[in-house]
Design a protein around this motif. Structure first.
Motif, PDB file in Angstrom:
ATOM      1  N   LEU A  34      12.763  -2.488  -3.404  1.00  0.00           N
ATOM      2  CA  LEU A  34      13.284  -1.640  -4.469  1.00  0.00           C
ATOM      3  C   LEU A  34      14.805  -1.696  -4.423  1.00  0.00           C
ATOM      4  CD1 LEU A  34      12.669   0.488  -6.703  1.00  0.00           C
ATOM      5  CD2 LEU A  34      12.805   2.244  -4.927  1.00  0.00           C
ATOM      6  N   ALA A  35      15.415  -1.819  -5.591  1.00  0.00           N
ATOM      7  CA  ALA A  35      16.880  -1.852  -5.695  1.00  0.00           C
ATOM      8  C   ALA A  35      17.345  -0.685  -6.555  1.00  0.00           C
ATOM      9  CB  ALA A  35      17.354  -3.165  -6.292  1.00  0.00           C
ATOM     10  N   SER A  36      18.445  -0.062  -6.143  1.00  0.00           N
ATOM     11  CA  SER A  36      19.012   1.046  -6.922  1.00  0.00           C
ATOM     12  C   SER A  36      20.529   0.915  -6.958  1.00  0.00           C
ATOM     13  CB  SER A  36      18.615   2.394  -6.317  1.00  0.00           C
ATOM     14  OG  SER A  36      19.181   2.546  -5.028  1.00  0.00           O
ATOM     15  N   VAL A  37      21.119   1.374  -8.053  1.00  0.00           N
ATOM     16  CA  VAL A  37      22.577   1.365  -8.213  1.00  0.00           C
ATOM     17  C   VAL A  37      23.029   2.749  -8.626  1.00  0.00           C
ATOM     18  CG1 VAL A  37      22.748  -1.085  -8.754  1.00  0.00           C
ATOM     19  CG2 VAL A  37      22.377   0.552 -10.607  1.00  0.00           C
ATOM     20  N   SER A  38      24.290   3.023  -8.352  1.00  0.00           N
ATOM     21  CA  SER A  38      24.773   4.384  -8.547  1.00  0.00           C
ATOM     22  C   SER A  38      26.231   4.377  -8.980  1.00  0.00           C
ATOM     23  CB  SER A  38      24.607   5.171  -7.239  1.00  0.00           C
ATOM     24  OG  SER A  38      25.326   6.380  -7.269  1.00  0.00           O
ATOM     25  N   MET A  39      26.680   5.561  -9.402  1.00  0.00           N
ATOM     26  CA  MET A  39      28.093   5.737  -9.724  1.00  0.00           C
ATOM     27  C   MET A  39      28.963   5.735  -8.472  1.00  0.00           C
ATOM     28  SD  MET A  39      28.444   5.722 -12.920  1.00  0.00           S
ATOM     29  CE  MET A  39      30.128   6.270 -13.062  1.00  0.00           C
ATOM     30  N   ASP A  40      28.350   5.727  -7.298  1.00  0.00           N
ATOM     31  CA  ASP A  40      29.132   5.616  -6.061  1.00  0.00           C
ATOM     32  C   ASP A  40      29.520   4.168  -5.750  1.00  0.00           C
ATOM     33  OD1 ASP A  40      26.828   4.435  -5.158  1.00  0.00           O
ATOM     34  OD2 ASP A  40      26.303   6.006  -3.726  1.00  0.00           O
ATOM     35  N   ARG A  41      29.265   3.258  -6.697  1.00  0.00           N
ATOM     36  CA  ARG A  41      29.690   1.856  -6.636  1.00  0.00           C
ATOM     37  C   ARG A  41      28.846   1.018  -5.671  1.00  0.00           C
ATOM     38  NH1 ARG A  41      33.826  -1.526  -4.538  1.00  0.00           N
ATOM     39  NH2 ARG A  41      34.281  -0.030  -2.913  1.00  0.00           N
ATOM     40  N   SER A  42      27.692   1.514  -5.275  1.00  0.00           N
ATOM     41  CA  SER A  42      26.901   0.777  -4.294  1.00  0.00           C
ATOM     42  C   SER A  42      25.579   0.308  -4.877  1.00  0.00           C
ATOM     43  CB  SER A  42      26.628   1.647  -3.059  1.00  0.00           C
ATOM     44  OG  SER A  42      25.770   2.715  -3.386  1.00  0.00           O
ATOM     45  N   LEU A  43      25.159  -0.860  -4.424  1.00  0.00           N
ATOM     46  CA  LEU A  43      23.819  -1.390  -4.654  1.00  0.00           C
ATOM     47  C   LEU A  43      23.057  -1.208  -3.345  1.00  0.00           C
ATOM     48  CD1 LEU A  43      21.540  -3.210  -5.879  1.00  0.00           C
ATOM     49  CD2 LEU A  43      22.881  -5.176  -5.085  1.00  0.00           C
ATOM     50  N   LYS A  44      21.959  -0.460  -3.397  1.00  0.00           N
ATOM     51  CA  LYS A  44      21.169  -0.207  -2.187  1.00  0.00           C
ATOM     52  C   LYS A  44      19.815  -0.883  -2.304  1.00  0.00           C
ATOM     53  CE  LYS A  44      23.462   4.126  -0.925  1.00  0.00           C
ATOM     54  NZ  LYS A  44      24.189   3.549   0.220  1.00  0.00           N
ATOM     55  N   LEU A  45      19.399  -1.497  -1.199  1.00  0.00           N
ATOM     56  CA  LEU A  45      18.126  -2.217  -1.146  1.00  0.00           C
ATOM     57  C   LEU A  45      17.189  -1.493  -0.188  1.00  0.00           C
ATOM     58  CD1 LEU A  45      19.536  -5.862  -0.904  1.00  0.00           C
ATOM     59  CD2 LEU A  45      18.956  -4.554  -2.946  1.00  0.00           C
ATOM     60  N   TYR A  46      15.952  -1.301  -0.633  1.00  0.00           N
ATOM     61  CA  TYR A  46      14.945  -0.598   0.160  1.00  0.00           C
ATOM     62  C   TYR A  46      13.813  -1.572   0.492  1.00  0.00           C
ATOM     63  CZ  TYR A  46      17.362   3.512  -1.673  1.00  0.00           C
ATOM     64  OH  TYR A  46      18.320   4.442  -2.006  1.00  0.00           O
ATOM     65  N   LYS A  47      13.356  -1.466   1.739  1.00  0.00           N
ATOM     66  CA  LYS A  47      12.307  -2.375   2.205  1.00  0.00           C
ATOM     67  C   LYS A  47      11.680  -1.796   3.467  1.00  0.00           C
ATOM     68  CE  LYS A  47      11.701  -7.324   3.132  1.00  0.00           C
ATOM     69  NZ  LYS A  47      12.404  -8.631   3.322  1.00  0.00           N
ATOM     70  N   ASN A  48      10.452  -2.223   3.754  1.00  0.00           N
ATOM     71  CA  ASN A  48       9.816  -1.822   5.008  1.00  0.00           C
ATOM     72  C   ASN A  48      10.370  -2.656   6.154  1.00  0.00           C
ATOM     73  OD1 ASN A  48       7.086  -1.495   2.944  1.00  0.00           O
ATOM     74  ND2 ASN A  48       7.725   0.226   4.219  1.00  0.00           N
ATOM     75  N   LYS A  49      10.781  -1.989   7.220  1.00  0.00           N
ATOM     76  CA  LYS A  49      11.342  -2.708   8.359  1.00  0.00           C
ATOM     77  C   LYS A  49      10.231  -3.284   9.232  1.00  0.00           C
ATOM     78  CE  LYS A  49      15.706  -0.208   8.657  1.00  0.00           C
ATOM     79  NZ  LYS A  49      16.627   0.582   9.507  1.00  0.00           N
TER      80      LYS A  49
ATOM     81  N   PRO B  91       0.827  -1.219   0.000  1.00  0.00           N
ATOM     82  CA  PRO B  91       0.000   0.000   0.000  1.00  0.00           C
ATOM     83  C   PRO B  91       0.852   1.256   0.000  1.00  0.00           C
ATOM     84  CG  PRO B  91      -0.023  -1.031   2.164  1.00  0.00           C
ATOM     85  CD  PRO B  91       0.680  -1.980   1.247  1.00  0.00           C
ATOM     86  N   LEU B  92       0.233   2.355  -0.371  1.00  0.00           N
ATOM     87  CA  LEU B  92       0.945   3.624  -0.502  1.00  0.00           C
ATOM     88  C   LEU B  92       1.592   4.048   0.809  1.00  0.00           C
ATOM     89  CD1 LEU B  92       1.726   6.146  -2.082  1.00  0.00           C
ATOM     90  CD2 LEU B  92      -0.532   7.102  -1.543  1.00  0.00           C
ATOM     91  N   ASP B  93       0.898   3.853   1.929  1.00  0.00           N
ATOM     92  CA  ASP B  93       1.466   4.252   3.222  1.00  0.00           C
ATOM     93  C   ASP B  93       2.760   3.504   3.520  1.00  0.00           C
ATOM     94  OD1 ASP B  93      -0.601   5.982   3.599  1.00  0.00           O
ATOM     95  OD2 ASP B  93      -1.805   4.600   4.818  1.00  0.00           O
ATOM     96  N   GLU B  94       2.818   2.244   3.105  1.00  0.00           N
ATOM     97  CA  GLU B  94       4.037   1.460   3.328  1.00  0.00           C
ATOM     98  C   GLU B  94       5.144   1.857   2.347  1.00  0.00           C
ATOM     99  OE1 GLU B  94       4.650  -0.677   5.821  1.00  0.00           O
ATOM    100  OE2 GLU B  94       2.710  -0.016   6.606  1.00  0.00           O
ATOM    101  N   VAL B  95       4.768   2.179   1.120  1.00  0.00           N
ATOM    102  CA  VAL B  95       5.772   2.622   0.136  1.00  0.00           C
ATOM    103  C   VAL B  95       6.436   3.908   0.609  1.00  0.00           C
ATOM    104  CG1 VAL B  95       6.094   3.483  -2.217  1.00  0.00           C
ATOM    105  CG2 VAL B  95       4.685   1.464  -1.814  1.00  0.00           C
ATOM    106  N   LYS B  96       5.663   4.777   1.224  1.00  0.00           N
ATOM    107  CA  LYS B  96       6.233   6.022   1.736  1.00  0.00           C
ATOM    108  C   LYS B  96       7.236   5.765   2.860  1.00  0.00           C
ATOM    109  CE  LYS B  96       2.312   9.017   0.601  1.00  0.00           C
ATOM    110  NZ  LYS B  96       1.266   9.923   1.130  1.00  0.00           N
ATOM    111  N   LYS B  97       7.145   4.585   3.496  1.00  0.00           N
ATOM    112  CA  LYS B  97       8.030   4.267   4.617  1.00  0.00           C
ATOM    113  C   LYS B  97       9.203   3.360   4.214  1.00  0.00           C
ATOM    114  CE  LYS B  97       4.201   4.506   7.939  1.00  0.00           C
ATOM    115  NZ  LYS B  97       3.401   3.742   8.928  1.00  0.00           N
ATOM    116  N   LEU B  98       9.388   3.156   2.916  1.00  0.00           N
ATOM    117  CA  LEU B  98      10.515   2.328   2.473  1.00  0.00           C
ATOM    118  C   LEU B  98      11.830   2.922   2.982  1.00  0.00           C
ATOM    119  CD1 LEU B  98       9.576   1.467  -1.232  1.00  0.00           C
ATOM    120  CD2 LEU B  98       9.651  -0.114   0.698  1.00  0.00           C
ATOM    121  N   GLU B  99      12.680   2.060   3.521  1.00  0.00           N
ATOM    122  CA  GLU B  99      13.961   2.503   4.067  1.00  0.00           C
ATOM    123  C   GLU B  99      15.090   1.668   3.470  1.00  0.00           C
ATOM    124  OE1 GLU B  99      14.114   2.623   8.297  1.00  0.00           O
ATOM    125  OE2 GLU B  99      12.051   3.364   8.493  1.00  0.00           O
TER     126      GLU B  99
END
Length: 537
Positions: free
Chosen positions: A522-537, A228-236
């Motif tokens: 949600l997964a994101s990658v960057s030129m800072d050489r990191s793969l970051k993972l987002y999820k609700n805790k 739900p949208l409320d949980e997406v807003k809380k992705l960390e």
């Protein structure tokens, strides 16, 4: 006997070591003490090697030198030469000398303190001279070593250049072999041409049948497990992983398996394709084979197959024969149909065909099973930084360098729509899950939302920095945008997006983003050489 002296004076002079009277010695009058010193000097025998009086002196008539017997014999045994004259010498050339061993001659210079100081000064001068010679030799050796190291470094550079040239030559050979393998002779013995099977009626029939089936399913789709949208807003951000090499920093693309969010694949500037196990938070496999940066990676939705594209103008199909997806992958096929960087890959909903876009102003469809080219559209007038299949598979859309979004009909391979509105090159695009909307992003930091049913631009969003990636989730409810930071938008109404989340976790530009199943990760990658993972805790 007493040289004209009385016996008392003679004895007194002998005891005191000083004889007052003198004798006539040749034409010169010399004291008796000086005569004794002269006689002792003449009687001293010195070894030519050690410089000391020898215990067992031997003489060589061949060289004319006197030696200590044990020293010269060691030299003869080891070198067979005289250490002074460097002449050939044997033990037969040595003659023993008869000396009075009972009385050893004493150096006259060592009989007093001034003489001993003179000897010490001589030794010190000799030591300084030897030290100077050693320093001179050390400096010469250092220069020789420096020259040798320089030559070694130059040789290494030459070897590295030759290896690069060899690899380039091998790549050209492979490219020619692929061209020969994909070419067939014309009837009548004419010139050879690129062998393309084309989109046969059977292939088109399969695509149409699948499109009808997907269209019916889409109308009946609901998503009870959608985050739900409320949980997406809380992705960390729950994890940051530098999975690629630090020597060539930067991750350019990412994809998450549609059925298993723990399966993540990335491609980087270091030319590697990395498989990451999100559950165990560690690298599962490193796939190496590209020679330049990897620009696009995709998971097959139903098989343990990965496709990757690179700046080296090649695409590779990686397969895993084991039931465990973390096992070793092998390159089943290498596609070398393009002549410039391949910018984007897309897998058809059938799962049998692969779409590739390139900066050589062409796109192509390939058979995933064989790696053969099915259809190659060339000389399109502009390069395609991005391209992708529609969820139904009957159309595809591509962003161009000349600021347009072009929609193609797959069956006829013709342009059916051109979407104008961007003011810079279109770098990325994504279809919504329902197939109604298309999001596109350009270098000027603009994201446009298009309604494909009209087709019209229904919303424009300005973000901070060039847009490198846009991605709808599988349901089409949320749109993630990667630029200087990461932003998530949701449909506030049927035709407009509103910002739900903004993240500045990355320290450099966000190059790729991908949703997990039901927008729960949600997964994101960057030129800072990191793969970051987002999820609700």
């Amino acid at each position: 006997a007493t040289w004209g002296l009385s016996p008392d004076k003679w004895e007194k002079g002998k005891r005191g070591g000083r004889v007052a009277s003198t004798r006539l010695f040749g034409w010169r009058r010399v004291s008796l003490v000086q005569v004794g010193r002269f006689q002792r000097k003449m009687s001293t025998i010195v070894c030519a090697i050690s410089g000391n009086a020898p215990d067992e002196p031997v003489f060589s008539a061949k060289t004319g030198y006197v030696y200590e017997k044990r020293l010269i014999e060691k030299q003869i045994e080891s070198t067979g030469k005289c250490p002074v004259t460097k002449e050939e010498l044997s033990k037969d050339d040595l003659c023993s000398m008869k000396v009075n061993k009972a009385v050893r001659p004493r150096s006259a210079a060592a009989t007093g303190i001034p003489g001993m100081l003179t000897l010490l000064q001589s030794e010190w001068d000799a030591l300084m001279s030897e030290t100077y010679e050693l320093k001179t030799n050390l400096d010469t050796t250092r220069k020789q070593l420096s020259h040798a190291l320089y030559q070694h470094d130059a040789a290494c550079r030459v070897i590295a250049r030759l290896l690069r040239e060899r690899d380039a030559a091998r790549g050209q050979v492979v490219h020619l072999q692929d061209q020969i393998a994909n070419s067939t002779p014309l009837s009548g013995g004419g010139d050879r041409q690129e062998g393309e099977t084309g989109l046969t009626p059977q292939i088109i029939a399969r695509m149409e049948e699948l499109a009808k089936s997907l269209s019916k399913q889409r109308k009946q789709r609901n998503f009870p497990d959608l985050n739900p949208l409320d949980e997406v807003k809380k992705l960390e951000c729950i994890g940051s992983h530098p999975v690629h090499q630090s020597t060539a920093p930067g991750i350019l693309c990412v994809d998450v398996h549609k059925a298993d969010a723990n399966r993540i694949v990335t491609g980087g500037v270091d030319s590697q394709v990395i498989l990451f196990n999100a559950q165990k938070e560690k690298v599962a496999q490193k796939l190496q084979g590209h020679s330049k940066k990897v620009t696009s990676v995709k998971w097959h939705p139903a098989k343990d197959v990965i496709v990757s594209a690179s700046q080296d103008a090649s695409a590779k199909i990686w397969t895993c024969t084991s039931a465990d997806w973390t096992s070793a992958y092998t390159c089943a096929h290498t596609i070398r149909k393009h002549e410039a960087e391949i910018t984007e890959l897309s897998i058809h909903p059938l799962g049998d065909y692969l779409l590739s876009a390139s900066l050589d102003k062409s796109w192509a469809i390939h058979d995933l099973a064989t790696g053969k080219c099915v259809r190659h559209m060339q000389d399109l007038g502009t390069a395609y930084p991005c391209l992708g299949f529609h969820p139904d598979g009957l159309i595809l859309a591509g962003g161009t360098e000349d600021k347009k979004v072009v929609v193609w009909d797959v069956k006829e391979q013709t342009t059916v729509a051109t979407l104008d509105g961007h003011e810079d090159a279109v770098e990325t695009l994504s279809f919504s899950g329902n197939g109604y909307y298309l999001a596109s992003g350009s270098r000027d930091g603009v994201v446009k939302l298009w309604d494909l049913r009209k087709p019209l631009n229904i919303q424009t969003i300005q973000v901070d920095g060039p847009v490198n990636s846009v991605a709808f989730d599988t349901t089409g409810s949320y749109l993630a945008v990667g630029a200087k930071g990461l932003q998530v938008f949701n449909f506030a109404s049927k035709s407009s997006l509103a910002e739900a989340l903004s993240s500045k976790e990355h320290t450099d530009a966000v190059m790729g983003i991908c949703w997990g199943q039901n927008a729960k990760t949600l997964a994101s990658v960057s030129m800072d050489r990191s793969l970051k993972l987002y999820k609700n805790k």
